[in-house]
Design a protein around this motif. Sequence first.
Motif, PDB file in Angstrom:
ATOM      1  N   TYR A   1       3.586   9.190   3.231  1.00 40.90           N
ATOM      2  CA  TYR A   1       3.311   7.752   3.208  1.00 40.90           C
ATOM      3  C   TYR A   1       2.936   7.279   4.608  1.00 40.90           C
ATOM      4  CZ  TYR A   1       5.319   7.500  -1.487  1.00 40.90           C
ATOM      5  OH  TYR A   1       5.569   7.671  -2.826  1.00 40.90           O
TER       6      TYR A   1
ATOM      7  N   VAL B   1       6.759  -1.358   5.398  1.00 40.82           N
ATOM      8  CA  VAL B   1       5.931  -1.068   4.225  1.00 40.82           C
ATOM      9  C   VAL B   1       5.085   0.170   4.482  1.00 40.82           C
ATOM     10  CG1 VAL B   1       4.210  -1.995   2.624  1.00 40.82           C
ATOM     11  CG2 VAL B   1       5.846  -3.549   3.745  1.00 40.82           C
ATOM     12  N   HIS B   2       5.146   1.128   3.545  1.00 36.28           N
ATOM     13  CA  HIS B   2       4.364   2.357   3.635  1.00 36.28           C
ATOM     14  C   HIS B   2       3.534   2.536   2.367  1.00 36.28           C
ATOM     15  CE1 HIS B   2       7.780   3.034   6.349  1.00 36.28           C
ATOM     16  NE2 HIS B   2       7.031   3.908   6.994  1.00 36.28           N
ATOM     17  N   ILE B   3       2.346   3.094   2.531  1.00 28.78           N
ATOM     18  CA  ILE B   3       1.439   3.343   1.417  1.00 28.78           C
ATOM     19  C   ILE B   3       1.275   4.852   1.229  1.00 28.78           C
ATOM     20  CG2 ILE B   3      -0.916   3.007   0.547  1.00 28.78           C
ATOM     21  CD1 ILE B   3      -1.060   0.520   2.345  1.00 28.78           C
TER      22      ILE B   3
ATOM     23  N   LEU C   1      -2.778  -1.425  -0.200  1.00 31.37           N
ATOM     24  CA  LEU C   1      -1.729  -1.771  -1.161  1.00 31.37           C
ATOM     25  C   LEU C   1      -2.320  -1.984  -2.547  1.00 31.37           C
ATOM     26  CD1 LEU C   1       0.436  -4.266   0.949  1.00 31.37           C
ATOM     27  CD2 LEU C   1       1.147  -2.017   0.130  1.00 31.37           C
TER      28      LEU C   1
ATOM     29  N   ALA D   1      -2.628   1.356  -4.066  1.00 33.28           N
ATOM     30  CA  ALA D   1      -1.337   2.008  -4.270  1.00 33.28           C
ATOM     31  C   ALA D   1      -0.532   1.386  -5.405  1.00 33.28           C
ATOM     32  CB  ALA D   1      -0.521   1.950  -2.980  1.00 33.28           C
ATOM     33  N   GLU D   2      -0.789   0.131  -5.730  1.00 29.93           N
ATOM     34  CA  GLU D   2       0.038  -0.551  -6.723  1.00 29.93           C
ATOM     35  C   GLU D   2      -0.158  -0.011  -8.132  1.00 29.93           C
ATOM     36  OE1 GLU D   2      -2.303  -4.511  -8.105  1.00 29.93           O
ATOM     37  OE2 GLU D   2      -1.698  -4.485  -6.008  1.00 29.93           O
TER      38      GLU D   2
ATOM     39  N   ILE E   1       4.038   2.800  -3.262  1.00 28.97           N
ATOM     40  CA  ILE E   1       4.509   2.083  -2.076  1.00 28.97           C
ATOM     41  C   ILE E   1       5.948   2.487  -1.785  1.00 28.97           C
ATOM     42  CG2 ILE E   1       4.904  -0.197  -1.050  1.00 28.97           C
ATOM     43  CD1 ILE E   1       2.886  -1.278  -3.192  1.00 28.97           C
TER      44      ILE E   1
ATOM     45  N   MET F   1       7.331  -5.372  -4.961  1.00 25.11           N
ATOM     46  CA  MET F   1       7.181  -6.197  -3.786  1.00 25.11           C
ATOM     47  C   MET F   1       7.956  -7.491  -4.023  1.00 25.11           C
ATOM     48  SD  MET F   1       5.260  -4.276  -1.876  1.00 25.11           S
ATOM     49  CE  MET F   1       4.568  -5.305  -0.562  1.00 25.11           C
TER      50      MET F   1
ATOM     51  N   VAL G   1       7.090   0.186  -6.246  1.00 27.08           N
ATOM     52  CA  VAL G   1       7.806   0.394  -4.990  1.00 27.08           C
ATOM     53  C   VAL G   1       9.021   1.304  -5.176  1.00 27.08           C
ATOM     54  CG1 VAL G   1       8.999  -0.703  -3.059  1.00 27.08           C
ATOM     55  CG2 VAL G   1       7.088  -1.888  -4.168  1.00 27.08           C
TER      56      VAL G   1
END
Length: 307
Positions: free
Chosen positions: A108, A141-143, A150, A153-154, A160, A221, A230
């Motif tokens: 990440y 916050v890491h992707i 983001l 990634a979502e 995330i 989030m 997440v």
Amino acid sequence: MGFSLFLQILLLLFSQCKAQWCYQSQYCDDTCKDPSRWATQFPSCGGLRQSPINIVTSKVHINSALPPFNFIGHTDIINITVENKGHSAHFALPQSVRLTGGALPGTYRAAQFHFHWGGNGRPGSEHTIDGERFPMELHIVHIKEPYGSLAEAEHDMAGIALLAFLFEETTEDHPHLDNVIAALGQVQNNGSSTVIPNFRLSDVIPVAKDLHSYYRYVGSMTTPGCEQAVAWTVFHRTLSISSGQLNAIVKQCRFWTGLPMTDIFRPTQPLDGRVVYCSKSGTAQKSVIHLRFSVFSVILATMTLMH
């Protein structure tokens, strides 16, 4: 001020409120959605895997498949940009700051960190432990690689990774928060930015060997659109902040509405059947089960059943 100009300002604020979400503390027009109404504008905010949560320590499941993290680039000296986003201030991190381990399914890249706080002596953490709210909370916050944003990634259930640190008030100043506070003072208004030179993330958070104990759960989030992608890690180890630093930090910035940026936290959300895990090194926590296989296998299976 002429009446026509006053009316224009009111109309501008009204139009912003219609398009924006708010924290409860903003006292915006009724058309601005506070946390209790975020889901009417952002449907994901009404989902079953929402964050933050209250962690009940007597109900966590100790899991031996939660190993330590590997922090990459956390000791590097970097220049970071700080920007007032209207609801909080984001500290952008370079892609060289990375994270592996911790039962996360891949590598990440860090994107940014930010804080959540209260105001006028009120606590402002988002997560609570056994119902206790802490003075402040830090989120990093890491992707997940190879996603580039983001938004990409979502769409991955573990796209995330968010690291959360709770603050405790101490008599002594945190030795490295003053430059953070000073930077916030330079981004008082929405859209303003500045640079912190010679910054090291390891000056703010503890070294990896002190971060073996943590809670893990799947969530979202904590601001709209509340994306449910997440993997949350809430560390047992708290960070220190003095009352003077806490009072200073909550006075630096203003919301996009111009009001003081205080009480920037979302209320805790229902657990809705999710399990909160605890790493094996958190031996002070009460154990109800020891799992023999990867925590993410369990987590992803649970998430699949929830769909």
